[in-house]
Design a protein around this motif. Structure first.
Motif, mmCIF file in Angstrom:
data_model
loop_
_atom_site.group_PDB
_atom_site.id
_atom_site.type_symbol
_atom_site.label_atom_id
_atom_site.label_comp_id
_atom_site.label_asym_id
_atom_site.label_seq_id
_atom_site.Cartn_x
_atom_site.Cartn_y
_atom_site.Cartn_z
ATOM 1 N N VAL A 172 6.828 1.219 8.831
ATOM 2 C CA VAL A 172 6.969 0.932 10.246
ATOM 3 C C VAL A 172 6.207 1.940 11.096
ATOM 4 C CG1 VAL A 172 9.093 2.288 10.503
ATOM 5 C CG2 VAL A 172 8.667 0.381 12.053
ATOM 6 N N SER A 173 6.042 3.156 10.570
ATOM 7 C CA SER A 173 5.287 4.158 11.330
ATOM 8 C C SER A 173 3.825 3.750 11.472
ATOM 9 C CB SER A 173 5.385 5.537 10.656
ATOM 10 O OG SER A 173 4.795 5.503 9.362
ATOM 11 N N VAL A 174 3.260 3.130 10.421
ATOM 12 C CA VAL A 174 1.868 2.648 10.497
ATOM 13 C C VAL A 174 1.794 1.473 11.472
ATOM 14 C CG1 VAL A 174 -0.097 1.811 9.161
ATOM 15 C CG2 VAL A 174 1.538 3.385 8.116
ATOM 16 N N VAL A 175 2.809 0.613 11.459
ATOM 17 C CA VAL A 175 2.849 -0.510 12.394
ATOM 18 C C VAL A 175 2.885 -0.002 13.835
ATOM 19 C CG1 VAL A 175 4.235 -2.473 13.166
ATOM 20 C CG2 VAL A 175 3.932 -2.052 10.714
ATOM 21 N N ASN A 176 3.674 1.072 14.087
ATOM 22 C CA ASN A 176 3.760 1.617 15.439
ATOM 23 C C ASN A 176 2.431 2.237 15.883
ATOM 24 O OD1 ASN A 176 6.410 1.006 16.253
ATOM 25 N ND2 ASN A 176 7.230 2.643 14.934
ATOM 26 N N ARG A 177 1.668 2.762 14.930
ATOM 27 C CA ARG A 177 0.358 3.328 15.269
ATOM 28 C C ARG A 177 -0.566 2.232 15.793
ATOM 29 N NH1 ARG A 177 -1.363 6.429 9.933
ATOM 30 N NH2 ARG A 177 -3.397 6.475 11.038
ATOM 31 N N VAL A 178 -0.530 1.057 15.172
ATOM 32 C CA VAL A 178 -1.333 -0.066 15.654
ATOM 33 C C VAL A 178 -0.849 -0.490 17.043
ATOM 34 C CG1 VAL A 178 -2.045 -2.444 15.206
ATOM 35 C CG2 VAL A 178 -1.795 -0.845 13.307
ATOM 36 N N LYS A 231 -10.742 -6.497 17.717
ATOM 37 C CA LYS A 231 -10.342 -5.084 17.675
ATOM 38 C C LYS A 231 -9.060 -4.907 16.865
ATOM 39 C CE LYS A 231 -12.360 -4.033 22.217
ATOM 40 N NZ LYS A 231 -12.060 -3.632 23.624
ATOM 41 N N PHE A 232 -8.144 -5.847 17.037
ATOM 42 C CA PHE A 232 -6.874 -5.788 16.317
ATOM 43 C C PHE A 232 -7.094 -5.873 14.810
ATOM 44 C CE2 PHE A 232 -3.366 -8.426 14.506
ATOM 45 C CZ PHE A 232 -2.377 -7.454 14.523
ATOM 46 N N LEU A 233 -7.940 -6.803 14.356
ATOM 47 C CA LEU A 233 -8.199 -6.951 12.926
ATOM 48 C C LEU A 233 -8.916 -5.729 12.354
ATOM 49 C CD1 LEU A 233 -9.220 -10.722 12.655
ATOM 50 C CD2 LEU A 233 -7.075 -9.658 11.960
ATOM 51 N N LYS A 234 -9.768 -5.114 13.158
ATOM 52 C CA LYS A 234 -10.448 -3.892 12.690
ATOM 53 C C LYS A 234 -9.439 -2.763 12.469
ATOM 54 C CE LYS A 234 -14.353 -0.842 13.660
ATOM 55 N NZ LYS A 234 -13.627 0.379 13.264
ATOM 56 N N LEU A 235 -8.471 -2.662 13.369
ATOM 57 C CA LEU A 235 -7.415 -1.653 13.208
ATOM 58 C C LEU A 235 -6.610 -1.907 11.930
ATOM 59 C CD1 LEU A 235 -5.934 -1.128 16.799
ATOM 60 C CD2 LEU A 235 -6.798 0.666 15.264
ATOM 61 N N ILE A 236 -6.296 -3.183 11.680
ATOM 62 C CA ILE A 236 -5.539 -3.532 10.477
ATOM 63 C C ILE A 236 -6.307 -3.126 9.229
ATOM 64 C CG2 ILE A 236 -4.583 -5.454 9.137
ATOM 65 C CD1 ILE A 236 -2.948 -4.769 11.603
ATOM 66 N N HIS A 237 -7.615 -3.404 9.193
ATOM 67 C CA HIS A 237 -8.439 -3.024 8.044
ATOM 68 C C HIS A 237 -8.502 -1.504 7.899
ATOM 69 C CE1 HIS A 237 -10.250 -6.741 6.423
ATOM 70 N NE2 HIS A 237 -10.061 -7.227 7.648
ATOM 71 N N ASP A 238 -8.664 -0.804 9.027
ATOM 72 C CA ASP A 238 -8.806 0.656 8.970
ATOM 73 C C ASP A 238 -7.532 1.334 8.487
ATOM 74 O OD1 ASP A 238 -11.362 0.327 9.887
ATOM 75 O OD2 ASP A 238 -10.915 0.866 11.978
ATOM 76 N N LEU A 239 -6.374 0.786 8.827
ATOM 77 C CA LEU A 239 -5.103 1.424 8.488
ATOM 78 C C LEU A 239 -4.400 0.769 7.287
ATOM 79 C CD1 LEU A 239 -3.695 2.004 12.096
ATOM 80 C CD2 LEU A 239 -4.782 3.683 10.587
ATOM 81 N N SER A 240 -5.068 -0.176 6.644
ATOM 82 C CA SER A 240 -4.416 -0.898 5.546
ATOM 83 C C SER A 240 -4.072 0.014 4.376
ATOM 84 C CB SER A 240 -5.310 -2.053 5.066
ATOM 85 O OG SER A 240 -6.537 -1.547 4.575
ATOM 86 N N LYS A 241 -4.930 0.971 4.070
ATOM 87 C CA LYS A 241 -4.644 1.891 2.961
ATOM 88 C C LYS A 241 -3.419 2.748 3.272
ATOM 89 C CE LYS A 241 -9.363 2.190 1.144
ATOM 90 N NZ LYS A 241 -10.503 3.101 0.822
ATOM 91 N N ASP A 242 -3.300 3.200 4.524
ATOM 92 C CA ASP A 242 -2.134 3.986 4.916
ATOM 93 C C ASP A 242 -0.862 3.138 4.818
ATOM 94 O OD1 ASP A 242 -3.889 6.021 5.431
ATOM 95 O OD2 ASP A 242 -3.856 5.797 7.616
ATOM 96 N N TYR A 243 -0.985 1.866 5.209
ATOM 97 C CA TYR A 243 0.181 0.982 5.165
ATOM 98 C C TYR A 243 0.643 0.753 3.729
ATOM 99 C CZ TYR A 243 3.095 -3.158 5.934
ATOM 100 O OH TYR A 243 4.141 -4.040 5.960
ATOM 101 N N GLU A 244 -0.312 0.515 2.812
ATOM 102 C CA GLU A 244 0.045 0.260 1.418
ATOM 103 C C GLU A 244 0.556 1.532 0.732
ATOM 104 O OE1 GLU A 244 0.289 -2.645 0.207
ATOM 105 O OE2 GLU A 244 -0.666 -3.677 1.886
ATOM 106 N N ALA A 245 0.033 2.695 1.147
ATOM 107 C CA ALA A 245 0.445 3.945 0.509
ATOM 108 C C ALA A 245 1.814 4.412 0.989
ATOM 109 C CB ALA A 245 -0.594 5.036 0.777
ATOM 110 N N ARG A 289 0.365 -7.748 5.703
ATOM 111 C CA ARG A 289 0.716 -8.520 4.506
ATOM 112 C C ARG A 289 -0.337 -9.593 4.207
ATOM 113 N NH1 ARG A 289 5.969 -7.898 6.773
ATOM 114 N NH2 ARG A 289 5.886 -9.974 7.755
ATOM 115 N N ASP A 290 -0.848 -10.242 5.265
ATOM 116 C CA ASP A 290 -1.892 -11.251 5.065
ATOM 117 C C ASP A 290 -3.145 -10.631 4.462
ATOM 118 O OD1 ASP A 290 -0.207 -13.151 6.093
ATOM 119 O OD2 ASP A 290 -1.117 -13.177 8.094
#
Length: 254
Positions: A48-54, A27-41, A95-96
């Motif tokens: 850090v706001s995207v990190v807090n969402r996870v 579930k954690f990895l799915k969240l990372i994939h789903d929010l990766s575009k927001d994190y990079e943008a 980052r990974d």
């Protein structure tokens, strides 16, 4: 007291296959994939706001925890990570994922002709060993071929071939040529008997004298030359090639 049994919403720290297969880690990895575009943008200050969402999705809304194994002696229970460390784990996961995507993009880069660029593996070329020159080969002395405690008695010098077309390169061949039946003793003993038969007691004749301090191979070569000169005018040589065949091949060296 530690946590003995993580639940299905917990995120476990580690890299083993069993940890990756844990339901909470999936579930954690799915969240990372789903929010990766927001994190990079997001700008660096707002990532850090995207990190807090996870974090909120796992802990607040998902009833999960970030756990790490104690591994202290026999204690294999789990402990909950501090919030700061858990946020660091989330940021590292983003980052990974970015690094993995960059690697895949390089691997599947499209070439100018529309095809996928494929790296051609390099084939190591075997080193060429320089061939020994003819002069170096000629200068190398011939060596006796070891066979356990036995070896072939081969002369390093060229023996004279008599008129009969025969050359003598072993003690046995010399003994047969001189009709000697006694082949007992060490090679040195047999050579002494050959010298008595071939040279007699004429030790003053330097041309026909073979010193005992020479090696077995050199003595055989000297005696072979003398014998070849002696029978060169048509002397008789015994023709018993099959007799003592093994002795022709191998002579014991004392």
């Amino acid at each position: 007291m530690g946590i003995t049994e993580p639940n299905e919403n917990d995120v476990l720290c580690g890299k083993s296959l069993s940890i990756r297969a844990h339901e909470g880690n999936k579930k954690f990895l799915k969240l990372i994939h789903d929010l990766s575009k927001d994190y990079e943008a997001a700008p660096n200050g707002n990532k850090v706001s995207v990190v807090n969402r996870v974090m909120d999705a796992i802990v607040e809304n998902g009833n999960g925890r970030f756990l790490q194994k104690k591994n202290k002696g026999d204690d294999t229970s789990w402990v909950e990570l501090e919030k700061v460390k858990a946020l660091g784990k989330i940021a590292q996961a983003f980052r990974d994922l970015r690094a993995e995507g960059d690697k895949n993009n390089r691997r599947l880069a499209i070439s100018s002709d529309g095809g996928a660029a494929v790296k051609t593996p390099r084939i190591k070329q075997a080193r060429r060993t320089p061939k020994a020159s003819a002069a170096a080969a000629a200068a190398s002395p011939a060596r006796a071929t070891p066979r356990g405690k036995k070896f072939r008695q081969e002369s390093s010098t060229t023996t004279t071939t008599p008129a009969g077309g025969r050359s003598y390169s072993t003690i046995s061949q010399l003994e047969r040529a001189l009709n000697m039946n006694d082949r007992s003793g060490t090679p040195m003993d047999r050579l002494k008997r050959i010298k008595r038969v071939l040279l007699g007691n004429n030790n003053d004749d330097r041309e026909r004298s073979v010193p005992d301090n020479l090696s077995v191979v050199d003595q055989v070569a000297e005696l072979a030359n003398i014998l070849a000169k002696t029978v060169g005018g048509g002397g008789t040589i015994r023709d018993d090639e099959d007799e003592d065949e093994d002795e022709d091949e191998d002579e014991d060296e004392d």
